[in-house]
Design a protein around this motif. Structure first.
Motif, PDB file in Angstrom:
ATOM      1  N   LYS A  22       0.740  -1.295   0.042  1.00  0.00           N
ATOM      2  CA  LYS A  22      -0.326   0.385   0.216  1.00  0.00           C
ATOM      3  C   LYS A  22       0.812   1.153  -0.292  1.00  0.00           C
ATOM      4  N   SER A  23       2.457   1.317  -0.234  1.00  0.00           N
ATOM      5  CA  SER A  23       3.095   2.246   0.202  1.00  0.00           C
ATOM      6  C   SER A  23       2.891   3.332  -1.100  1.00  0.00           C
ATOM      7  N   ARG A  24       2.901   4.737  -0.408  1.00  0.00           N
ATOM      8  CA  ARG A  24       2.405   5.802  -1.658  1.00  0.00           C
ATOM      9  C   ARG A  24       4.101   6.231  -2.081  1.00  0.00           C
ATOM     10  N   THR A  25       4.862   5.957  -1.731  1.00  0.00           N
ATOM     11  CA  THR A  25       6.199   6.224  -2.575  1.00  0.00           C
ATOM     12  C   THR A  25       5.573   4.546  -3.444  1.00  0.00           C
ATOM     13  N   LEU A  26       5.774   3.574  -3.552  1.00  0.00           N
ATOM     14  CA  LEU A  26       5.913   2.703  -4.455  1.00  0.00           C
ATOM     15  C   LEU A  26       5.344   3.434  -5.208  1.00  0.00           C
ATOM     16  N   ARG A  27       3.340   3.131  -4.846  1.00  0.00           N
ATOM     17  CA  ARG A  27       2.401   3.627  -6.138  1.00  0.00           C
ATOM     18  C   ARG A  27       3.084   4.599  -7.340  1.00  0.00           C
ATOM     19  N   PRO A  36       9.908   7.217   1.228  1.00  0.00           N
ATOM     20  CA  PRO A  36       8.587   8.682   2.428  1.00  0.00           C
ATOM     21  C   PRO A  36       9.641   9.138   3.662  1.00  0.00           C
ATOM     22  N   VAL A  37       8.784   9.827   4.059  1.00  0.00           N
ATOM     23  CA  VAL A  37       9.685  10.851   5.028  1.00  0.00           C
ATOM     24  C   VAL A  37       9.670  10.947   6.544  1.00  0.00           C
ATOM     25  N   TYR A  38       9.852  10.260   6.796  1.00  0.00           N
ATOM     26  CA  TYR A  38       9.557   9.462   8.295  1.00  0.00           C
ATOM     27  C   TYR A  38      10.881  10.781   9.111  1.00  0.00           C
ATOM     28  N   ALA A  39      10.066  11.180  10.378  1.00  0.00           N
ATOM     29  CA  ALA A  39      10.935  12.170  11.088  1.00  0.00           C
ATOM     30  C   ALA A  39      11.938  13.250  10.121  1.00  0.00           C
ATOM     31  N   HIS A  40      10.949  13.752   9.078  1.00  0.00           N
ATOM     32  CA  HIS A  40      12.179  15.058   8.478  1.00  0.00           C
ATOM     33  C   HIS A  40      13.637  14.513   7.391  1.00  0.00           C
ATOM     34  N   HIS A  41      13.171  13.126   7.330  1.00  0.00           N
ATOM     35  CA  HIS A  41      14.228  12.276   7.031  1.00  0.00           C
ATOM     36  C   HIS A  41      14.147  10.429   5.946  1.00  0.00           C
ATOM     37  N   ALA A  97      11.210  11.382  -2.753  1.00  0.00           N
ATOM     38  CA  ALA A  97      10.698  11.356  -1.283  1.00  0.00           C
ATOM     39  C   ALA A  97       8.903  11.366  -1.713  1.00  0.00           C
ATOM     40  N   THR A  98       8.276  10.621  -0.324  1.00  0.00           N
ATOM     41  CA  THR A  98       6.855  11.200  -0.700  1.00  0.00           C
ATOM     42  C   THR A  98       6.102  11.071   1.437  1.00  0.00           C
ATOM     43  N   SER A  99       5.323  12.540   1.133  1.00  0.00           N
ATOM     44  CA  SER A  99       5.632  12.853   2.437  1.00  0.00           C
ATOM     45  C   SER A  99       3.908  13.098   2.884  1.00  0.00           C
ATOM     46  N   GLY A 100       3.491  13.555   4.757  1.00  0.00           N
ATOM     47  CA  GLY A 100       2.035  14.213   4.393  1.00  0.00           C
ATOM     48  C   GLY A 100       1.608  15.749   4.463  1.00  0.00           C
ATOM     49  N   GLY A 101       3.268  15.795   4.133  1.00  0.00           N
ATOM     50  CA  GLY A 101       2.902  17.497   3.808  1.00  0.00           C
ATOM     51  C   GLY A 101       4.361  18.137   3.765  1.00  0.00           C
ATOM     52  N   ASN A 102       5.731  18.162   4.519  1.00  0.00           N
ATOM     53  CA  ASN A 102       6.641  18.346   5.429  1.00  0.00           C
ATOM     54  C   ASN A 102       7.795  17.675   4.725  1.00  0.00           C
TER      55      ASN A 102
END
Ligand code: FMN
Length: 224
Positions: A4-9, A79-84, A114-119
């Motif tokens: 379901k990864s958005r990055t993969l999509r 994906p962005v995790y904690a700004h990284h 990179a994909t993220s929730g917004g930042n």
């Protein structure tokens, strides 16, 4: 990174466009964290000193490294995790970080995603851009995608990314740039300072003819 990864999509959507617009079937090797076994770097620095990672025969890295070395275009997507980058991506990068002393991927084209929730997108894509450049990859695109865009047509990002890949698949020449020239200068200087220690790094630069090159532009001509 699961199914379901958005990055993969995002990556799959890019590849679908590339495949539809390309005359011949392209060969793609895709690596997702949920399908891989990659151990954490142990910090032994064997890779820097001897040119080999002691973990490579214990997990999937040997195969991944061979496939990356035989590829033309490399995409690092996280994906962005904690700004990284995600922990999985960081473990992967740690395991190939000695390639950053060897400009090991010179002659390859790369894209950072990179994909993220917004930042955190700039920090993450800039990090990927930097680490890929240190490995000698000519990074031709950085794509920061906000998760909502993925369900909303991506604002053209997916098409832009696909277009870039197609250009280089169709032999657009790879040109050096300021970042690659600076990486080359700094790394060559570091390697030359280690001459007397005869490390694997020094021997690699010597054997590959990198020490004779005065610029990254010359490296690109040599590896063509
Ligand atoms: C542990 C964790 C940390 C995250 N940190 C951030 C963050 O710092 N900034 C942000 O905008 N989104 C953050 N997100 C959201 C993800 O970046 C976003 O949903 C991304 O598109 C997920 O990609 P994936 O589906 O490929 O895993 C975080 C998500 C997780 C699970």
């Amino acid at each position: 990174m699961g199914k379901k990864s958005r990055t993969l999509r995002f990556i799959n959507d890019v590849l679908e466009i590339v495949q539809n617009l390309n005359d011949t079937q392209i060969e793609v090797n895709m690596y997702t964290a949920d399908q891989l076994n990659i151990n954490n770097c142990k910090g032994c620095i064997n890779c820097f000193l001897k040119g080999k990672c002691v973990l490579d025969n214990m997990d999937d890295m040997k195969r991944i490294k061979e496939e990356i070395l035989s590829s033309d275009i490399v995409v690092f997507a996280s994906p962005v995790y904690a700004h990284h980058v995600s922990g999985d991506m960081k473990v992967f990068i740690d395991r190939i970080s000695y390639w950053a002393h060897l400009v090991r991927l010179s002659g390859k084209v790369g894209i950072a995603v990179a994909t993220s929730g917004g930042n955190g997108l700039d920090l993450t894509t800039n990090y990927l851009y930097k680490i890929m450049s240190y490995m000698g990859i000519k990074v031709v695109g950085k794509f920061g995608v906000e998760a909502y865009e993925i369900n909303d047509g991506y604002n053209g990002t997916v098409e832009d990314c696909a277009k870039l890949i197609l250009e280089y698949l169709h032999d657009k020449p790879i040109e050096s740039d300021e970042v690659l020239e600076s990486v080359f200068r700094v790394t060559k200087n570091m390697i030359e300072l280690a001459r007397e220690y005869k490390t694997a790094e020094y021997e690699y630069w010597d054997e590959m003819g990198l020490l004779k090159c005065n610029s990254f532009e010359e490296v690109l001509k040599m590896v063509k």
